[in-house]
Design a protein around this motif. Structure first.
Motif, PDB file in Angstrom:
ATOM      1  N   ARG A 143       8.147  -2.796  -8.297  1.00  0.00           N
ATOM      2  CA  ARG A 143       8.056  -3.199  -6.884  1.00  0.00           C
ATOM      3  C   ARG A 143       9.031  -4.335  -6.590  1.00  0.00           C
ATOM      4  NH1 ARG A 143       1.961  -4.284  -5.367  1.00  0.00           N
ATOM      5  NH2 ARG A 143       3.129  -5.296  -3.666  1.00  0.00           N
ATOM      6  N   THR A 144       9.776  -4.194  -5.516  1.00  0.00           N
ATOM      7  CA  THR A 144      10.787  -5.203  -5.153  1.00  0.00           C
ATOM      8  C   THR A 144      10.130  -6.516  -4.741  1.00  0.00           C
ATOM      9  OG1 THR A 144      12.226  -3.427  -4.397  1.00  0.00           O
ATOM     10  CG2 THR A 144      12.780  -5.651  -3.668  1.00  0.00           C
ATOM     11  N   ASP A 145       9.043  -6.448  -3.964  1.00  0.00           N
ATOM     12  CA  ASP A 145       8.406  -7.681  -3.502  1.00  0.00           C
ATOM     13  C   ASP A 145       7.861  -8.488  -4.665  1.00  0.00           C
ATOM     14  OD1 ASP A 145       6.588  -5.704  -4.080  1.00  0.00           O
ATOM     15  OD2 ASP A 145       5.134  -6.339  -2.551  1.00  0.00           O
ATOM     16  N   GLU A 162      -0.578  -0.721 -10.117  1.00  0.00           N
ATOM     17  CA  GLU A 162      -0.937  -1.937  -9.394  1.00  0.00           C
ATOM     18  C   GLU A 162      -2.025  -2.693 -10.129  1.00  0.00           C
ATOM     19  OE1 GLU A 162       0.567  -3.170  -6.982  1.00  0.00           O
ATOM     20  OE2 GLU A 162       1.887  -1.515  -6.443  1.00  0.00           O
ATOM     21  N   SER A 211       0.308  -8.860  -5.023  1.00  0.00           N
ATOM     22  CA  SER A 211      -0.221  -7.835  -5.939  1.00  0.00           C
ATOM     23  C   SER A 211      -1.510  -7.223  -5.412  1.00  0.00           C
ATOM     24  CB  SER A 211      -0.455  -8.463  -7.320  1.00  0.00           C
ATOM     25  OG  SER A 211      -1.042  -7.535  -8.190  1.00  0.00           O
ATOM     26  N   THR A 261      -2.499   0.846  -2.454  1.00  0.00           N
ATOM     27  CA  THR A 261      -2.565   1.973  -3.406  1.00  0.00           C
ATOM     28  C   THR A 261      -3.946   2.588  -3.425  1.00  0.00           C
ATOM     29  OG1 THR A 261      -0.888   0.888  -4.764  1.00  0.00           O
ATOM     30  CG2 THR A 261      -2.172   2.645  -5.791  1.00  0.00           C
ATOM     31  N   THR A 293       8.384  -4.659 -13.684  1.00  0.00           N
ATOM     32  CA  THR A 293       7.816  -4.254 -12.407  1.00  0.00           C
ATOM     33  C   THR A 293       8.749  -3.305 -11.665  1.00  0.00           C
ATOM     34  OG1 THR A 293       6.860  -5.041 -10.339  1.00  0.00           O
ATOM     35  CG2 THR A 293       8.800  -6.201 -11.169  1.00  0.00           C
ATOM     36  N   GLY A 317      -0.738  -4.943  -2.545  1.00  0.00           N
ATOM     37  CA  GLY A 317      -0.221  -3.657  -3.031  1.00  0.00           C
ATOM     38  C   GLY A 317      -1.312  -2.800  -3.627  1.00  0.00           C
TER      39      GLY A 317
END
Length: 591
Positions: free
Chosen positions: A131-133, A51, A206, A213, A129, A209
């Motif tokens: 991450r889907t988002d 992240e 970001s 994390t 990346t 996330g």
């Protein structure tokens, strides 16, 4: 019915794990717990790191490039405005208007390049990346960038038409171009605003996330701490139980070693031989058994041989001793005077009592002065002094032992009536001692089946002859010159003669030991001085002076046998003088 084995027997027959296996098992268990905590923590930290890298490697560079793109677009609009002002009727400066038009073209190229670069970076980041988002946000950002690209192309074409109209274009047409350019500029600004908004949403996603994390990382740290505490407690309990068991066994072994150090060789320990402590305990028990055997062996041999010799024969120097080595030693011989005549008057029982008591008294000074008794030959004693058995001066120790043994005879004489059961008529005992110093061979001498640890060499023969020469001179202790040269500051002596044995080419200068310096009677010292003057005159052939001095010696000590002996020699030489080349050496007819 057969009896069941007790628990101790079951334990003794069961073979357990070795200490190494126990320690390894305990260590592996603790390490697995710590490894699980470390792996979990690593995974969470890796997520947080991803992240953080997303924010620093993707969002921030995109934001920076977008800012550059916006600045170039603003500068581009400003150059258009200036070009129109400088080319208008109020200023009418074609040169400066041309510069601003060129500036617009340059900035427009930068904007196009920036859009293309930003598009490539977005496409790259979409593939990196996980991450889907974030991937969805990058996709929306790419769509808005394509819209900005289209609006910019339209805006550029409109500005180009406005700044470079065809000759003769009516003013109304130019005004329409200017209005259209403004509309395109507004559309471009709107597209840029949407692009900036998508970038902000990407940054927010970001950061959100990253926050999640970090929360997971904090939770993982707490869980890791809990796992570490559990591992610590489990390890502590296991280590305590394991250590208490091992230490208890070690303490038993230590108590056994303390008992052995105190001289108790009856210690017996037994352990199952499954681990190293058990093997060590059993080896210790075997060692104690060997020690018991060696002690018994030393005690047995010690009755027949000096314990120091036994230690060397049983130690690491055994090979050297068996091969033999040359050492400088002082050899000692002593014998009871007239023992054969005495033995004929005593019963066997009385004779054994006498000889055992005499040898005990004779041996004490030798042991007290670090001498080694080589052997007993009837009533005779042979001993020696020297390295590695004697510390300090071995020659002086031998002389002191001889002087002390002379006093032991007086003690023996006083004990004889009670020892032999006689009221009167106890035999008179006296002693003869011979000392010689020189190099001898020390080692195990004998056949392959029977050996004796002893010494050989000329000093042994010389000491034996000097012991026998006491019969001739009527003395008690005689020593050779090699011995006297090393003890003169400590021992008072009287030179007796220069003697050679039959068949021997070398003569021996013979001395009588009188006593330790400072303890000798003054009368003996006076006698010694007169005797030495007479001896010098005798060797010079001055018979009158020699006879006078020996006569004076007898007035001081009427029973001084050396003086009587030399008076007799002087009378013989006066009648029959010795031949030319006479050196004063007296040849002893005995070996």
């Amino acid at each position: 019915m057969a009896e069941k084995a007790g628990p101790d027997e079951a334990v003794s027959t069961r073979r357990g794990l070795s200490m190494g296996q126990k320690y390894i098992g305990l260590s592996v268990t603790l390490l697995l717990l710590m490894l699980a905590a470390a792996v979990y923590s690593f995974v969470q930290v890796s997520l947080a790191s991803d992240e953080t890298h997303l924010l620093t490697d993707v969002v921030e560079p995109l934001d920076h490039e977008l800012n550059d793109l916006a600045q170039n677009a603003s500068a581009e609009a400003l150059s258009v405005e200036r070009a129109l002002r400088y080319g208008g009727p109020q200023i009418n400066d074609p040169v400066r208007a041309k510069e601003q038009a060129n500036r617009f073209a340059e900035l427009s190229d930068h904007v196009g390049t920036g859009i293309a670069t930003l598009a490539r970076h977005i496409a790259t980041y979409e593939t990196r990346t996980k991450r889907t988002d974030i991937a969805v946000a990058l996709g929306r950002l790419d769509l808005e960038l394509q819209a900005v690209k289209r609006e910019h192309q339209r805006y550029r074409a409109s500005v180009k038409a406005l700044l470079s109209p065809a000759p003769g274009t009516p003013r109304e047409q130019i005004n329409l171009l200017e209005a259209h350019t403004q509309q395109q500029e507004v559309a471009l600004i709107a597209a840029m605003a949407r692009l900036t908004g998508e970038t902000g949403r990407l940054a927010a996603a970001s950061e959100a996330g990253e926050g999640r994390t970090m929360s997971r990382s904090l939770l993982a740290s707490k869980e890791n701490l809990i796992l570490a505490i559990i591992a610590f407690l489990a390890g502590s309990v296991l280590s305590f139980l394991f250590t208490r068991h091992m230490v208890g066994r070690v303490h038993r072994l230590i108590r056994g070693t303390h008992e052995v150090r105190r001289g108790n060789l009856d210690v017996t320990l037994s352990e199952p031989a499954g681990d190293e402590i058990g093997q060590l305990t059993n080896a210790f028990s075997d060692m104690v058994g060997e020690l018991r055997s060696k002690v018994a062996m030393r005690q047995t041999f010690g009755n027949y041989m000096d314990p120091r010799v036994v230690d060397r024969l049983l130690g690491d120097d055994r090979a050297v001793l068996e091969a033999g080595e040359r050492r400088n030693m002082t050899v000692f011989f002593s014998d009871l005077q007239g023992f054969s005549a005495i033995s004929e008057t005593l019963t066997p029982t009385s004779l054994v009592k006498l000889i055992n008591r005499y040898l005990s008294l004779a041996s004490e000074p030798i042991h007290e002065n670090q001498g080694v008794i080589d052997k007993y030959i009837g009533d005779a004693v042979m001993a020696y002094w020297g390295e590695p058995f004697t510390q300090g001066d071995p020659v002086l120790a031998a002389c002191r032992a001889a002087l002390a043994q002379r006093l032991q005879v007086t003690a023996l004489q006083a004990e004889l009536p009670e020892l032999l059961g006689l009221r009167r008529g106890a035999p008179e005992v006296n002693i003869r001692i011979g000392l010689a110093t020189g190099d001898v061979v020390v080692g195990s001498i004998g056949s392959s089946r029977s050996k004796s640890f002893t010494i050989m060499g000329d000093p042994v023969n010389i000491a034996s002859r000097l012991e026998g020469a006491n019969k001739i001179y009527g003395t008690t202790i005689l020593a050779d010159e090699a011995t006297i040269d090393r003890v003169r500051p400590h021992i008072d002596v009287r030179e007796i003669d220069i003697m050679a044995a039959v068949g021997k080419s070398e003569a021996v200068r013979v001395f009588e030991l009188l006593g330790e310096t400072g303890r000798t009677e003054s009368g003996l010292l006076e006698l010694r001085d007169l005797f030495e003057v007479g001896l010098s005159a005798y060797r010079a052939g001055d018979w009158a002076v020699a006879a006078g001095r020996f006569a004076e010696c007898r007035r001081i000590a009427p029973n001084d046998k050396p003086s009587l002996l030399f008076e007799e020699r002087v009378r013989l030489f006066r009648k029959t003088p010795p031949g030319k080349g006479w050196t004063g050496i007296w040849v002893n007819a005995n070996k």
